[in-house]
Design an enzyme around this catalytic site. Sequence first.
Site, PDB file in Angstrom:
ATOM      1  N   ASP A 193      -4.592 -40.261 -13.268  1.00  9.90           N
ATOM      2  CA  ASP A 193      -4.757 -40.356 -11.809  1.00  9.90           C
ATOM      3  C   ASP A 193      -5.106 -41.762 -11.328  1.00  9.90           C
ATOM      4  OD1 ASP A 193      -4.352 -37.581 -11.734  1.00  9.90           O
ATOM      5  OD2 ASP A 193      -6.473 -37.222 -12.128  1.00  9.90           O
ATOM      6  N   LYS A 204      -0.415 -44.202 -10.888  1.00  6.07           N
ATOM      7  CA  LYS A 204       0.810 -44.643 -11.579  1.00  6.07           C
ATOM      8  C   LYS A 204       2.057 -44.330 -10.758  1.00  6.07           C
ATOM      9  CE  LYS A 204      -0.366 -42.038 -15.017  1.00  6.07           C
ATOM     10  NZ  LYS A 204      -1.735 -41.684 -14.636  1.00  6.07           N
ATOM     11  N   ALA A 209       1.141 -33.899 -15.516  1.00  5.81           N
ATOM     12  CA  ALA A 209       1.091 -35.075 -14.652  1.00  5.81           C
ATOM     13  C   ALA A 209       1.258 -34.645 -13.197  1.00  5.81           C
ATOM     14  CB  ALA A 209       2.195 -36.048 -15.024  1.00  5.81           C
ATOM     15  N   GLY A 210       0.642 -35.382 -12.310  1.00  8.70           N
ATOM     16  CA  GLY A 210       0.855 -35.154 -10.880  1.00  8.70           C
ATOM     17  C   GLY A 210       0.939 -36.519 -10.235  1.00  8.70           C
ATOM     18  N   HIS A 211       2.152 -36.987 -10.010  1.00  9.08           N
ATOM     19  CA  HIS A 211       2.327 -38.353  -9.504  1.00  9.08           C
ATOM     20  C   HIS A 211       2.647 -38.325  -8.015  1.00  9.08           C
ATOM     21  CE1 HIS A 211       3.038 -39.953 -13.836  1.00  9.08           C
ATOM     22  NE2 HIS A 211       1.849 -39.428 -13.642  1.00  9.08           N
ATOM     23  N   THR A 253      -4.936 -28.568 -17.876  1.00  7.83           N
ATOM     24  CA  THR A 253      -4.243 -28.253 -16.628  1.00  7.83           C
ATOM     25  C   THR A 253      -3.528 -26.901 -16.713  1.00  7.83           C
ATOM     26  OG1 THR A 253      -2.260 -29.384 -17.388  1.00  7.83           O
ATOM     27  CG2 THR A 253      -3.822 -30.702 -16.114  1.00  7.83           C
ATOM     28  N   GLN A 280      -0.750 -39.400 -17.587  1.00 11.52           N
ATOM     29  CA  GLN A 280      -2.138 -39.407 -18.074  1.00 11.52           C
ATOM     30  C   GLN A 280      -2.615 -40.865 -18.242  1.00 11.52           C
ATOM     31  OE1 GLN A 280       0.134 -36.987 -20.031  1.00 11.52           O
ATOM     32  NE2 GLN A 280      -0.285 -35.962 -18.107  1.00 11.52           N
ATOM     33  N   THR A 291      -2.180 -31.756  -9.579  1.00 12.24           N
ATOM     34  CA  THR A 291      -1.577 -30.655 -10.322  1.00 12.24           C
ATOM     35  C   THR A 291      -2.391 -29.372 -10.198  1.00 12.24           C
ATOM     36  OG1 THR A 291      -0.547 -32.193 -11.861  1.00 12.24           O
ATOM     37  CG2 THR A 291      -0.829 -29.946 -12.649  1.00 12.24           C
ATOM     38  N   ARG A 301      -8.189 -29.418  -8.563  1.00 15.66           N
ATOM     39  CA  ARG A 301      -9.602 -29.527  -8.917  1.00 15.66           C
ATOM     40  C   ARG A 301     -10.204 -30.818  -8.357  1.00 15.66           C
ATOM     41  NH1 ARG A 301      -9.446 -29.150 -15.322  1.00 15.66           N
ATOM     42  NH2 ARG A 301      -7.454 -30.165 -14.927  1.00 15.66           N
ATOM     43  N   ASP A 332      -9.224 -49.950  -1.398  1.00 18.99           N
ATOM     44  CA  ASP A 332      -9.564 -49.617   0.000  1.00 18.99           C
ATOM     45  C   ASP A 332     -10.550 -48.446   0.103  1.00 18.99           C
ATOM     46  OD1 ASP A 332      -6.985 -48.566  -1.047  1.00 18.99           O
ATOM     47  OD2 ASP A 332      -7.129 -47.220   0.684  1.00 18.99           O
ATOM     48  N   SER A 392      -3.805 -52.643  -4.782  1.00 16.43           N
ATOM     49  CA  SER A 392      -3.344 -51.837  -3.650  1.00 16.43           C
ATOM     50  C   SER A 392      -4.506 -51.599  -2.700  1.00 16.43           C
ATOM     51  CB  SER A 392      -2.700 -50.532  -4.116  1.00 16.43           C
ATOM     52  OG  SER A 392      -3.665 -49.535  -4.297  1.00 16.43           O
ATOM     53  N   GLY A 451      -3.981 -49.706   0.320  1.00 12.01           N
ATOM     54  CA  GLY A 451      -3.599 -48.618   1.222  1.00 12.01           C
ATOM     55  C   GLY A 451      -2.499 -47.819   0.552  1.00 12.01           C
TER      56      GLY A 451
END
Length: 417
Positions: free
Chosen positions: A14, A17, A40-42, A127, A221, A297, A300, A330, A409, A411
């Site tokens: 998280d 990526k 994964a949750g991109h 997960t 991951q 994903t 949680r 930010d 980054s 924003g």
Amino acid sequence: MGYVDVVLGLQWGDEGKGRIVHYLSRDYDLVVRFQGGANAGHTVYIGGQKYVLHLIPTGILHDDVKVAIGAGVVVDPEVLKDEINFLNEMGIDVNGRWFVDPRATIVFPFHKKEDALFERKDGIGSTKRGIAPAYRDLYQRFGVRVGDIVNNKHLDRVLKKQLEFNNIILKHFGEKEIVEDDIKEWLLGFREFLAPVLRDVSLLVKDYISTGKRVLLEGAQGALLDVFFGNYPYVTSSHTVTGGALVGAGFGKEVVRRVYGVFKAYTTRVGKGPFPTELNDDTGEKIAELGEEYGATTGRRRRVGWLDIPLLRYSMWLCGVTHPLMTKLDVLEGLHMVKLATSYRINGGVYDVVTPTLYELEKVEPLYETFGPFEGIKNARKREEFAPEVKRYISKIEELIGMPVEGISTGKESDLI
Ligand code: IMO
Ligand code: MG
């Protein structure tokens, strides 16, 4: 000659990526996933619209980029189909733009069930996407691979072996056993969907590179969840470091140009395991809210803590990072006090890098340097716009990791600065 660049997470996942790969991939021709699966949750924001992808590389969101799922990935065909449908619904033309290596491993519904059953018994906070059981069966050598869908004879043989074992487990938990014909029918339901996209991804990368094209690898991951080098057993079941990229996509080191290591300006972790800089107070709560630290994903709430330099140094070493990138700076905007763990005290000694075995990480006391107030970050276009304490924070990080932070980054949709 073209080249391969790699994007990896340097914390516990998280790190942003997806956002980074989306930002970078305008300069690439092919984006490849090489390990993990739908755990994964991109997340990528484009024009205020949120896209969450679990299996398809986020490069797909650029029209002229092709994407591929390499041999090292464990593929849940249901998730993949949903994702392709979602992209179509969003008006993204994916036709002829995505490929899957026939050697990638199938995640079956019973893998997800087992993941949940083991989780109930002795959970590490997985997960429940069937990742560990699918890799286990692969290494046990009765995994079913995506290419088996088009090879009936072989499929019967591997399915038989697979089910023999899985039914022992299901029986042990008092669950209904799987009938071979049912699971075969389920799998063959994806034949039409998957057969046209089967492609040797290792050779695809070779073709791209030998014709001067650029390939980006999208890690899932983070280095601290690597099955060998993370805090075992609180890890995922794949290799999340640069070595994993070579193995999972299928090429040697010569073609790799850059390794982008992504880390958040603070730290998060989902699931169990040691977390030396964890914040269990209002500040942690505030960062979690501002940073929207809820799993893409599983939904949680992620655990939150300060940036941990000893761990960052360790993961940068594991990955051979050439280009560190910092995300979500930010989120710290408005905080009066931000802490940075610069070293650890362990049994009276002070260490600036540590091999994070479970045993050691549980005993460490992080030593902090304090910064603040944090201002002038949101959507800043130049680092000069940052408040002096933010600049000092970044300089300190650069000093401690021994290299400049290549991009920051500020924003969800802003350019890196
Ligand atoms: P992305 O790619 C954060 C964590 C789980 C659990 C452990 C093992 O979005 O960064 P698994 O389901 O892989 O067997 O779970 O790893 N985990 C992640 N944490 N981001 C991820 O992916 C993760 N994928 C797995 O929470 O602690
Ligand atoms: Mg995620």
